[in-house]
Write a protein that holds these residues in place. Structure first.
Motif, PDB file in Angstrom:
ATOM      1  N   VAL A  76     -28.407  31.112   6.803  1.00 11.55           N
ATOM      2  CA  VAL A  76     -27.301  31.514   7.943  1.00 11.55           C
ATOM      3  C   VAL A  76     -27.119  30.780   9.002  1.00 11.55           C
ATOM      4  CG1 VAL A  76     -26.244  33.609   8.892  1.00 11.55           C
ATOM      5  CG2 VAL A  76     -27.087  33.868   6.804  1.00 11.55           C
ATOM      6  N   ALA A  77     -28.518  30.788   9.742  1.00  9.26           N
ATOM      7  CA  ALA A  77     -28.464  30.160  10.924  1.00  9.26           C
ATOM      8  C   ALA A  77     -28.269  28.559  10.881  1.00  9.26           C
ATOM      9  CB  ALA A  77     -29.798  30.493  11.903  1.00  9.26           C
ATOM     10  N   LEU A  78     -28.663  28.044   9.826  1.00  7.36           N
ATOM     11  CA  LEU A  78     -28.195  26.520   9.628  1.00  7.36           C
ATOM     12  C   LEU A  78     -26.950  26.288   9.198  1.00  7.36           C
ATOM     13  CD1 LEU A  78     -31.700  25.411   8.243  1.00  7.36           C
ATOM     14  CD2 LEU A  78     -30.679  24.866  10.600  1.00  7.36           C
ATOM     15  N   ALA A  79     -26.737  26.916   7.914  1.00  8.69           N
ATOM     16  CA  ALA A  79     -25.537  26.514   7.220  1.00  8.69           C
ATOM     17  C   ALA A  79     -24.264  27.021   7.801  1.00  8.69           C
ATOM     18  CB  ALA A  79     -25.471  27.460   5.836  1.00  8.69           C
ATOM     19  N   VAL A  80     -24.080  28.163   8.582  1.00 12.94           N
ATOM     20  CA  VAL A  80     -22.768  28.442   9.065  1.00 12.94           C
ATOM     21  C   VAL A  80     -22.405  27.738  10.292  1.00 12.94           C
ATOM     22  CG1 VAL A  80     -21.728  30.351  10.162  1.00 12.94           C
ATOM     23  CG2 VAL A  80     -22.995  30.868   8.401  1.00 12.94           C
ATOM     24  N   PRO A  81     -23.138  27.392  11.268  1.00  9.42           N
ATOM     25  CA  PRO A  81     -22.863  26.410  12.210  1.00  9.42           C
ATOM     26  C   PRO A  81     -22.432  25.180  11.630  1.00  9.42           C
ATOM     27  CG  PRO A  81     -24.741  27.554  13.003  1.00  9.42           C
ATOM     28  CD  PRO A  81     -24.644  27.734  11.494  1.00  9.42           C
ATOM     29  N   ALA A  82     -23.402  24.669  10.714  1.00 13.50           N
ATOM     30  CA  ALA A  82     -23.095  23.233  10.382  1.00 13.50           C
ATOM     31  C   ALA A  82     -21.640  23.210   9.831  1.00 13.50           C
ATOM     32  CB  ALA A  82     -24.145  23.074   9.232  1.00 13.50           C
ATOM     33  N   ARG A  83     -21.502  24.287   8.891  1.00 13.55           N
ATOM     34  CA  ARG A  83     -19.979  24.156   8.075  1.00 13.55           C
ATOM     35  C   ARG A  83     -18.930  24.183   8.965  1.00 13.55           C
ATOM     36  NH1 ARG A  83     -18.718  28.310   3.469  1.00 13.55           N
ATOM     37  NH2 ARG A  83     -20.110  27.367   2.308  1.00 13.55           N
ATOM     38  N   LEU A  84     -19.075  25.056   9.813  1.00 12.87           N
ATOM     39  CA  LEU A  84     -18.048  25.416  10.923  1.00 12.87           C
ATOM     40  C   LEU A  84     -17.790  23.997  11.994  1.00 12.87           C
ATOM     41  CD1 LEU A  84     -18.432  28.961  12.184  1.00 12.87           C
ATOM     42  CD2 LEU A  84     -16.917  28.027  10.463  1.00 12.87           C
ATOM     43  N   LEU A 162     -25.257  21.653   0.550  1.00 11.66           N
ATOM     44  CA  LEU A 162     -24.169  22.177  -0.435  1.00 11.66           C
ATOM     45  C   LEU A 162     -23.076  23.174   0.390  1.00 11.66           C
ATOM     46  CD1 LEU A 162     -23.181  22.780  -3.043  1.00 11.66           C
ATOM     47  CD2 LEU A 162     -24.748  24.392  -3.362  1.00 11.66           C
ATOM     48  N   ALA A 163     -23.610  23.750   1.409  1.00 12.10           N
ATOM     49  CA  ALA A 163     -22.832  24.488   2.141  1.00 12.10           C
ATOM     50  C   ALA A 163     -21.779  23.687   3.011  1.00 12.10           C
ATOM     51  CB  ALA A 163     -23.464  25.428   3.026  1.00 12.10           C
ATOM     52  N   MET A 164     -22.356  22.817   3.695  1.00  8.82           N
ATOM     53  CA  MET A 164     -21.532  21.685   4.587  1.00  8.82           C
ATOM     54  C   MET A 164     -20.508  21.068   3.634  1.00  8.82           C
ATOM     55  SD  MET A 164     -24.289  20.163   7.038  1.00  8.82           S
ATOM     56  CE  MET A 164     -23.100  18.722   7.814  1.00  8.82           C
ATOM     57  N   TRP A 165     -20.884  20.543   2.429  1.00  9.99           N
ATOM     58  CA  TRP A 165     -20.059  20.146   1.593  1.00  9.99           C
ATOM     59  C   TRP A 165     -18.714  20.867   1.265  1.00  9.99           C
ATOM     60  CZ3 TRP A 165     -19.459  20.506  -4.280  1.00  9.99           C
ATOM     61  CH2 TRP A 165     -18.808  19.198  -4.762  1.00  9.99           C
ATOM     62  N   GLN A 166     -18.810  22.260   1.410  1.00  5.39           N
ATOM     63  CA  GLN A 166     -17.901  23.231   1.198  1.00  5.39           C
ATOM     64  C   GLN A 166     -17.051  23.742   2.458  1.00  5.39           C
ATOM     65  OE1 GLN A 166     -19.043  26.480  -1.357  1.00  5.39           O
ATOM     66  NE2 GLN A 166     -20.983  25.125  -1.764  1.00  5.39           N
ATOM     67  N   PHE A 167     -16.871  22.628   3.296  1.00  5.87           N
ATOM     68  CA  PHE A 167     -16.432  23.074   4.700  1.00  5.87           C
ATOM     69  C   PHE A 167     -14.823  23.219   4.470  1.00  5.87           C
ATOM     70  CE2 PHE A 167     -16.068  18.347   4.764  1.00  5.87           C
ATOM     71  CZ  PHE A 167     -14.634  18.302   5.312  1.00  5.87           C
ATOM     72  N   GLY A 168     -14.337  22.870   3.378  1.00  6.87           N
ATOM     73  CA  GLY A 168     -12.782  22.936   3.156  1.00  6.87           C
ATOM     74  C   GLY A 168     -12.038  24.192   3.688  1.00  6.87           C
ATOM     75  N   SER A 169     -12.653  25.290   3.204  1.00  3.39           N
ATOM     76  CA  SER A 169     -11.742  26.806   3.508  1.00  3.39           C
ATOM     77  C   SER A 169     -11.805  26.689   5.084  1.00  3.39           C
ATOM     78  CB  SER A 169     -12.211  27.890   2.760  1.00  3.39           C
ATOM     79  OG  SER A 169     -13.342  28.116   2.626  1.00  3.39           O
ATOM     80  N   PRO A 170     -12.865  26.951   5.699  1.00  5.29           N
ATOM     81  CA  PRO A 170     -12.592  27.161   7.204  1.00  5.29           C
ATOM     82  C   PRO A 170     -11.779  25.864   8.035  1.00  5.29           C
ATOM     83  CG  PRO A 170     -14.951  26.585   6.733  1.00  5.29           C
ATOM     84  CD  PRO A 170     -14.272  27.001   5.484  1.00  5.29           C
ATOM     85  N   MET A 171     -11.896  24.863   7.255  1.00  5.50           N
ATOM     86  CA  MET A 171     -11.055  23.581   7.893  1.00  5.50           C
ATOM     87  C   MET A 171      -9.394  24.164   7.861  1.00  5.50           C
ATOM     88  SD  MET A 171     -10.562  20.035   6.419  1.00  5.50           S
ATOM     89  CE  MET A 171      -9.207  20.833   5.037  1.00  5.50           C
TER      90      MET A 171
END
Lengths: 297, 298
Positions: A76-84, A162-171
Motif C-alpha cells: 500500500v505504501a509503495l503502490a498508492v503513492p506511485a500510482r497517484l 503492475l499497480a503503476m501500470w494501472q494509473f488510468g482511473s485516478p488519472m
C-alpha cells in the motif's frame, strides 16, 4: 397524510432488493463473522466458542499474520503513492490543451480495465521471469537482469509496477478535477512572474486537494483489497518465502485451504478495522489539507 | 490576450513577446507529445507482447523482445481452445450466462435503489443512504466466510446462484452511487408534473426516469459486464466442478496444468479472454470515461 404514506411505501418498495442484500449479504455476514471470530469452526462440526483465542494466537504467535501485514502495508505504501503521482503527472500533461487528448486517455485507461484479469496476471508472471521480456529490455541498456518474481527481495516490486501500470482511473478523476480549476488563475500567476513550481504548489495542489483526497481514500482501499494478481503470481500461496503473502491471500488460504473459518473470520474483522481506521484518519485529517471551494466556516 | 489599459507597452515589443511565447509553447508541445507517445508505447508494449507471444512458436517466446513471429502459429489458438479436459466453448458459455444474468440483476436492483435514494421521500432515507455508502468500503473478504456458510447451507455451492443472486439484491453499491448521481441531475419538474397528472412513483420510474437515464444505464452495464467477466474470487470459491468453470478459472487451471509446457497456447487463451473487454472498451469509451469522471471510481 395519505399521500405521504403512499410516498413512503414507494420508497421502501424500491429499496426492497437493497434491504434484502444489505441485511443478508452485508450487515448479517459482518455480524456473523464477528461471532465466528470468537470460535473455532472447521465447517464440519458446529462453531466452538473460544473467546479471544483467535486474536491472541494472531497477535502473539502467528508469524504469518505479521508477515501478511508487512507485505500488505509495504505494498500500500509503495503502490498508492506511485500510482497517484503517475496519474497526476500524466493528467497535468494531458490537461494543457492537447488536441489528441482522447487518444492518449484511451491508451492510458485501458490497463486499468484489464489489470484485474487473470490473463494480465499470467502475463505479468512471464514478463518478470529470468528469461522474460523485462530482463531483455534491461539487457539493451547493459543491465544484468534477475529472476524478479522468484526472488523474495524483489517480488513485491513486480506487483507495484503492475499497480503503476494501472494509473488510468485516478488519472481520469484528476483530469476532471483539473478541468475545474479556472485557467485565468494561471494566467494571472504568469503575468506576476510566478514560477511553474510555485504555481503547482500554490494553485494546482490546493484547488485539487478534494480530488487528491478522494483518490487517496479510494486507491488505498483498492490496494488493501488486491487479490487476484497476487494470488496468481504467487501460485496461490504467497510464495516465494511469503514475500507475496498479501493479507487477502493469507485470509483466503486460512479459510478455504485449511478451513480455519473462525480464525479467518478474525482476520476478516482485523482487515475491516484496518480499512476503517485508515479511512477515518484520512477523513479526520482532511479538514487540515482539503478545502472545498464553496465551504463556509 | 487582453492588454491592461494602464500599461500600454510599445506595440512592437508586445508582438515580439507574443511570437516568442508562441514558439516556446509549440516547442514544449512537441516535447510533451514525444513524452506521451513514449509512455503510450510502454503502456501498450506488454499487451502487444502478449498478443505476439500467442502467435509465436514455443522456442521464440522467451528471450526475445521482438514482436514479429518467424512463423504465425495460429494453431496456438485452436490447440489451446481444446487443451483442457473440456473445451473453452464450455467456459465461454458459462461466463456468458453468469455475466448476462449478473448485469441484468445489477441494472434492475441498483436502479430501483438509486431511484428511491435520489427521488423518493421516506423515513430513514439518510440513514440508509449512509449505510449504503459505507458498504462501498467493505472488502468482499470480510463478508466472504458467512456468505459462504449461508450459500453452503442453502445448497447453492457449485451452482451459479451465489454469483448471480447477490447482484439481484443490489450488492454492488458502486452502481447505486453512480445512478444516484445521475438521477439527481434530471429535472425534478418532470416528476412533479407527472405526479400532478396522477402518475404513481412506479410509473414515473419506468416511463420518465429510466428512459432518460440510458447513458447512466449504459455506463453501469459496461462496467458491470467487464467486472463480472473478470471476476475471479467468487467463482474460485463457489465453483469446484470444471463443468461450471468460468473463463478466469479455466485460465488458472491452464496455468497450473499446461502452463509450463504450452506457453503459446496459454497466451492465446489469455488474449481471447481479454478480447470482449477490449471490444467493449473501444465501442463505449465515451460512456466509460464519463462514468468515471462523474462517479469518480475505480
Amino acid at each position: 397524510m395519505k399521500r405521504f404514506l403512499r410516498r413512503n411505501a414507494a420508497g421502501y418498495v424500491f429499496l426492497t432488493p437493497w434491504f434484502l442484500g444489505f441485511f443478508l449479504l452485508a450487515l448479517g455476514p459482518i455480524l456473523a463473522s464477528l461471532y465466528l471470530s470468537f470460535t473455532r469452526y472447521d465447517m464440519i462440526g458446529a462453531p466452538r466458542w473460544d473467546g479471544l483465542g483467535n486474536y491472541e494466537y494472531m497477535f502473539t504467535r502467528d508469524r504469518r499474520f505479521w508477515k501478511a501485514l508487512t507485505v500488505t502495508f509495504s505494498y500500500v505504501a509503495l503502490a498508492v503513492p506511485a500510482r497517484l503521482i503517475m496519474a497526476l503527472g500524466v493528467a497535468m500533461l494531458l490537461d494543457k490543451g492537447l488536441r489528441s487528448i482522447s487518444f492518449y486517455r484511451a491508451i492510458f485507461y485501458l490497463p486499468s480495465l484489464l489489470g484485474a484479469s487473470i490473463a494480465i496476471a499470467i502475463l505479468w508472471r512471464q514478463l518478470f521471469e529470468l528469461d522474460g521480456v523485462v530482463n531483455d529490455v534491461l539487457a539493451l541498456f547493459g543491465i544484468q537482469g534477475a529472476a524478479w518474481i522468484s526472488n523474495p527481495d524483489t517480488s513485491l516490486y513486480t506487483l507495484v509496477v503492475l499497480a503503476m501500470w494501472q494509473f488510468g482511473s485516478p488519472m481520469l478523476i484528476f483530469l476532471a478535477g483539473l478541468r475545474g480549476i479556472p485557467k485565468d488563475l494561471y494566467e494571472a500567476a504568469e503575468i506576476d512572474g510566478t514560477s511553474k513550481r510555485r504555481q503547482f504548489f500554490r494553485i494546482t495542489m490546493p484547488l485539487l486537494a478534494p480530488v487528491i483526497f478522494f483518490n487517496l481514500v479510494l486507491q488505498t482501499i483498492e490496494a488493501f483489497k488486491t487479490f487476484s494478481s497476487a494470488f496468481i503470481i504467487s501460485d496461490g500461496t504467497g510464495a516465494p518465502a511469503d514475500s507475496l503473502l498479501f493479507y487477502t491471500v493469507f485470509l483466503f488460504n486460512e479459510a478455504f485451504k485449511f478451513f480455519r473459518m473462525g480464525y479467518a473470520s478474525a482476520l476478516a474483522w482485523v482487515l475491516l478495522l484496518i480499512i476503517g481506521f485508515f479511512t477515518a484518519i484520512t477523513f479526520l485529517t482532511s479538514k487540515y489539507w482539503v478545502h472545498y471551494e464553496n465551504e463556509r466556516d | 490576450m487582453k492588454t491592461n489599459a494602464t500599461d500600454m507597452p510599445d506595440q512592437n515589443t508586445a508582438l515580439a513577446l507574443k511570437a516568442a511565447r508562441k514558439k516556446r509553447e509549440a516547442r514544449s508541445r512537441i516535447y510533451k507529445h514525444i513524452f506521451l507517445l513514449l509512455v503510450s508505447v510502454i503502456m501498450l508494449y506488454p499487451l502487444a507482447w502478449l498478443f505476439a507471444a500467442s502467435l509465436k512458436p514455443e522456442n521464440e517466446i522467451f528471450n526475445s523482445i521482438g514482436l514479429w513471429p518467424s512463423e504465425f502459429k495460429w494453431d496456438n489458438y485452436t490447440e489451446g481452445w481444446n487443451a483442457l479436459p473440456l473445451s473453452f466453448t464450455v467456459f465461454y458459455k458459462n461466463s456468458t450466462i453468469v455475466t448476462l444474468l449478473s448485469v441484468i440483476g445489477n441494472l434492475l436492483s441498483c436502479s430501483f435503489a438509486a431511484y428511491a435514494f435520489a427521488r423518493l421521500r421516506f423515513t430513514g432515507k439518510n440513514l440508509f443512504f449512509g449505510l449504503m455508502m459505507m458498504t462501498l468500503m467493505i472488502p468482499y473478504h470480510v463478508v466472504l466466510i458467512p456468505q459462504y456458510v449461508l450459500f453452503l447451507k442453502l445448497g447453492w455451492v457449485d451452482t451459479y446462484l451465489p454469483l448471480i443472486v447477490p447482484r439481484f439484491l443490489a450488492s454492488d453499491a458502486f452502481f447505486i452511487f453512480l445512478m444516484v448521481q445521475f438521477f439527481r441531475q434530471l429535472p425534478r419538474e418532470l416528476d412533479e408534473a407527472a405526479m400532478i397528472d396522477g402518475c404513481s412513483p412506479y410509473k414515473i420510474f419506468w416511463v420518465i426516469i429510466l428512459p432518460l437515464s440510458l447513458p447512466a444505464m449504459g455506463t453501469a452495464a459496461i462496467f458491470s459486464l467487464i467486472w463480472v467477466w473478470e471476476d475471479f474470487l467468487a467463482p474460485l470459491i463457489y465453483l469446484n466442478d470444471i463443468q461450471s468453470y468460468t473463463v478466469p478459472l479455466a485460465l488458472r487451471l491452464f496455468l497450473d496444468q499446461e502452463g509450463q509446457s504450452a506457453y503459446g497456447q496459454m497466451f492465446a487463451m489469455s488474449v481471447l479472454s481479454l478480447v470482449p473487454v477490449i471490444i467493449f472498451f473501444a465501442a463505449f469509451q465515451k460512456l466509460i470515461v464519463r462514468g468515471i469522471a462523474t462517479s469518480g471510481m475505480k
